[in-house]
Scaffold this active site. Sequence first.
Site, PDB file in Angstrom:
ATOM      1  N   PRO A 226      -2.071  -4.026   2.345  1.00 35.87           N
ATOM      2  CA  PRO A 226      -2.402  -2.492   2.269  1.00 35.87           C
ATOM      3  C   PRO A 226      -1.047  -1.678   2.334  1.00 35.87           C
ATOM      4  O   PRO A 226      -0.360  -1.269   3.548  1.00 35.87           O
ATOM      5  CB  PRO A 226      -3.167  -2.141   3.637  1.00 35.87           C
ATOM      6  N   ASP A 399       3.779  -3.023   4.559  1.00 36.86           N
ATOM      7  CA  ASP A 399       2.474  -3.436   4.548  1.00 36.86           C
ATOM      8  C   ASP A 399       1.963  -2.760   6.057  1.00 36.86           C
ATOM      9  O   ASP A 399       2.512  -3.177   7.108  1.00 36.86           O
ATOM     10  CB  ASP A 399       2.724  -4.923   5.091  1.00 36.86           C
ATOM     11  N   HIS A 400       0.832  -2.232   5.795  1.00 37.54           N
ATOM     12  CA  HIS A 400       0.329  -1.356   7.094  1.00 37.54           C
ATOM     13  C   HIS A 400      -0.330  -2.248   8.031  1.00 37.54           C
ATOM     14  O   HIS A 400      -0.429  -1.866   9.049  1.00 37.54           O
ATOM     15  CB  HIS A 400      -0.725  -0.541   6.478  1.00 37.54           C
ATOM     16  N   ARG A 401      -0.416  -3.779   7.902  1.00 40.36           N
ATOM     17  CA  ARG A 401      -0.910  -4.745   8.912  1.00 40.36           C
ATOM     18  C   ARG A 401       0.096  -5.084   9.771  1.00 40.36           C
ATOM     19  O   ARG A 401      -0.081  -5.332  10.963  1.00 40.36           O
ATOM     20  CB  ARG A 401      -1.493  -5.799   8.150  1.00 40.36           C
TER      21      ARG A 401
END
Length: 427
Positions: A226, A399-401
């Site tokens: 993401p 990376d939004h994780r």
Amino acid sequence: MAETIKMPKLGFDMQEGTLVRWVRQEGEAVEKGQVLAEIETDKATVEVEASVSGIVHRHLVEQGAVVPVGTPIAIIAAPGETVAEEPVAGVLPAKNVEEAAEKEAVSLAQPSVSGEEQRIKASPLAKRLAKEHQVDLNAVQGSGPGGRIVRKDIEAYLAMIRTAVPQAVEVPIPTPSVSTSPAPSSGFTLPVWTAPESVPADETVPMDRLRQAIGRRMVDSKQNYPHFYITRSFNVEALMALREQINQVMPEGQKLTLNDFVIKAVALALRSYPNLNASISGNAILRHGRVNIGVAVAVEGGLLTVVCKDADQKPLRVISSEIRDMVSRARQGKVRPEDIEGSTFSISNLGMFDVENFMAIINPPESGILAVGAAQKVPVVVGDEIKTGLRMKATLSADHRVTDGAEAAQFMQVLARYLENPILLLV
């Protein structure tokens, strides 16, 4: 004691490689660090170095064989050492390795293969190249044992085709024929457009292995990572002035580039934000202790990432020298395994093409990549006046994780501190 050399794993998604050429033959002496063989991956042709000094006792695979990662490919023994004929340290007999590679190649082939094609004698690599370039094996003359078609036969056939097919030439854009007709009331004439007689034909170009690998990785990244993006403009006037001053005393061929400063600044900023120097490991975040900066390099047919390891600890001139050497090897198709493995964060710089700003796709399994544009003169507001300033835009893809907008923005603030006060990169 005899040492087994195995097919190295170059990148997290590499499953196999093609042993293109043995540089050292059986019975030849080899020193530790000398090139033993050349292997071809989806990304590049890589030189495999000997891990010990000794005599090349035995090749375990033939040239042209497709070999899974971790498979033994050679044995190096000490001078005069007697090596048992049975498998050593898990070594498979050469015949078994070849059979495994043949089965692997067949499993990767398209299911719709005619009986006639199956009877054609060709190496796994030759079959794969033929499929990639849509070559009918019936039209190729084999030069291997018993008329077996090998890689060089496919390459020779492709070269012959290129020679036989007329090369693309610059075609002048046809000038549309124009006729005129009088306007009903104004007294002047209006042009009447007529379509040109011919247009260039459509062209189908098969994707090579590098382009296919890039496609797989980028699709995986965009689908499963993401992405979010943060763009910032940096004042690089002091940096460019410092670079010019340093390069006045540096010899030709050793001058620093703007990208060298960016690599060092990013590496230092990552020390403060380990989530951006990380990757996903199951349900955990793996924060890497080393800061290894991958640098995207344009090569024929695609991109390759070379890696400056421990960039946070190295002086600028060492970073510059290492990157220059690795880029040269990459563009010659002679990268080493250590050149392209182990990156923890990447940089893609298109500033040399006068690109103002762009967004890059994360390079799996990393959690971030910085897209760098050109340093350009732009109007800036200083106090109540508009003046000329030197600015460079860069966009972080994250990376939004692993991280969030606030942390990524703070990283860009620290990066600005280094880029806008470049003396900090020298101390």
